[in-house]
Scaffold this active site. Structure first.
Site, PDB file in Angstrom:
ATOM      1  CG  ASN A  79      -1.845  -1.231   1.196  1.00 25.18           C
ATOM      2  OD1 ASN A  79      -2.069  -1.832   0.155  1.00 25.18           O
ATOM      3  ND2 ASN A  79      -2.349  -1.613   2.358  1.00 25.18           N
TER       4      ASN A  79
ATOM      5  CG  ASP B  46      -2.637   3.183   2.604  1.00 23.06           C
ATOM      6  OD1 ASP B  46      -3.475   2.316   2.304  1.00 23.06           O
ATOM      7  OD2 ASP B  46      -1.740   3.009   3.469  1.00 23.06           O
TER       8      ASP B  46
ATOM      9  CG  HIS C  77       4.275  -1.894  -4.707  1.00 19.02           C
ATOM     10  ND1 HIS C  77       3.161  -2.692  -4.764  1.00 19.02           N
ATOM     11  CD2 HIS C  77       5.320  -2.687  -5.039  1.00 19.02           C
ATOM     12  CE1 HIS C  77       3.529  -3.923  -5.124  1.00 19.02           C
ATOM     13  NE2 HIS C  77       4.817  -3.945  -5.295  1.00 19.02           N
TER      14      HIS C  77
ATOM     15  CB  CYS D  44      12.202  16.675 -10.237  1.00 19.74           C
ATOM     16  SG  CYS D  44      12.845  17.141 -11.847  1.00 19.74           S
TER      17      CYS D  44
ATOM     18  CB  CYS E  56      15.766  20.852 -13.658  1.00 23.98           C
ATOM     19  SG  CYS E  56      14.625  19.457 -13.502  1.00 23.98           S
TER      20      CYS E  56
ATOM     21  N   GLY F 250      -5.229  -9.099   3.472  1.00 19.60           N
ATOM     22  CA  GLY F 250      -5.916  -8.225   2.521  1.00 19.60           C
ATOM     23  C   GLY F 250      -5.190  -8.037   1.220  1.00 19.60           C
ATOM     24  CB  THR F 251      -2.439  -8.969  -0.538  1.00 19.79           C
ATOM     25  OG1 THR F 251      -1.912  -8.798  -1.861  1.00 19.79           O
ATOM     26  CG2 THR F 251      -1.843 -10.211   0.121  1.00 19.79           C
TER      27      THR F 251
END
Ligand code: BV8
Ligand code: ZN
Length: 244
Positions: A100, A102, A117, A125, A149, A186-187
């Protein structure tokens, strides 16, 4: 709800790992990926969560990430997140390995969180690598650009076809290989290489427990499956651990 073998394992355990996916945050109001109202219903992952799509149509990708940033900024961790944070008082090592983005595990107080992730609260940037907060990028409407930049700014998340951050991945593999009890929570276990961690833990001798609303591809391969909402099951597990 919890088997005798699990209670025995927990009684003698030093290292606990919780491997979490979108289902962990569902009760907080974060849409899951493959659930019926899942965000993938409207958009296909390859359309939005990949670099080429971003370069092709940064407006569309940013519109989508800004929407998710606003959803996530307006919600709170749920009792499942807090129960995992409280586990740290009962075991020598408690590691969270999450898919997650979040930031809810950290907000609930978990101290060891491996973000496989990325994190939607960070941006950088693509030109000079400079990091920007959500506050800074929300000052710019449309597609945020780097004032240094003039490069495109992107969310600091891992897109499909991109390698996972080395440190996070290596720390997650180490935690999985040293786990006494490994919870997969929960996956759906379809996105790799993250989905290989539960079996890596099992092969290293961990007692692997799946907590999910419904069976998944993983269910046949783990030691124990507990069907239920993580926001209900985890606080009950904490109670058992307290009195175990
Ligand atoms: C890579 C961040 C090297 C961005 C994400 C091997 C085999 C096949 C394919 C591949 C492979 N190796 C690599 C690939 C390609 C790809 C992949 O895995 N594709 C899949 C779709 C087949 N992997 C990659 O691209 C990875 N990079 O491998 O680099 C490389 C480079 C070039 C070429 C090849 C390899 C990068 C993957 C990371 C992508 N980024 N997120 C963003 O979020 O915007 S993935 C994203 O989707 C999430 O992070 C998460 O990982 C995944 C969603 O899965 P879940 O979290 O499990 O959510 P889902 O909705 O599916 O399931 C929710 C579950 O919860 C359900 O089971 C439901 O029942 C349950 N539930 C619901 N409510 C509750 C509940 N359970 C309990 N309580 C509740 N209340
Ligand atoms: Zn820059």
């Amino acid at each position: 709800m919890f088997s005798q073998p699990l209670l025995t394992k927990l009684r003698n355990a030093e290292s606990i790992v919780a491997f979490t996916g979108a289902g962990m945050s569902a009760e907080s109001g974060v849409p899951t990926f493959r659930g019926d109202q899942g965000i993938w219903k409207k958009f296909k992952p390859e359309e939005l969560a990949n670099f080429d799509a971003f370069m092709r149509n940064p407006e569309l990708v940013w519109e989508w990430y800004k929407a998710r940033k606003q959803i996530i900024a307006a919600i709170q961790p749920n009792p499942g997140h807090y129960a995992l944070a409280a586990m740290e008082k009962h075991f020598k090592h408690v590691s969270i390995i999450t898919q997650n983005i979040d930031n809810l595990h950290r907000r609930a107080g978990s101290s060891t969180v491996h973000e496989l992730h990325g994190n939607i609260e960070r941006n950088y940037c693509i030109g000079c690598g400079k990091h920007y907060t959500n506050e800074e990028i929300f000052q710019q409407d449309h597609v945020p650009h780097c004032p240094v930049c003039n490069g495109l700014i992107r969310p600091d998340v891992v897109w499909f076809g991109e390698l996972l951050p080395d440190e996070e991945w290596n720390n997650s593999v180490t935690a999985a290989e040293h786990a006494d009890v490994f919870f997969s929570i929960g996956t759906s276990g379809v996105v790799y290489p993250a989905a290989s961690l539960p079996l890596m833990a099992k092969l290293s001798g961990a007692y692997v427990v799946e907590i999910n609303l419904e069976p998944t591809d993983l269910s046949q391969k783990v030691n124990e499956v507990i069907l239920g909402k993580s926001g209900d099951v985890l606080p009950q597990l904490l109670l058992v651990v307290k009195n175990n």
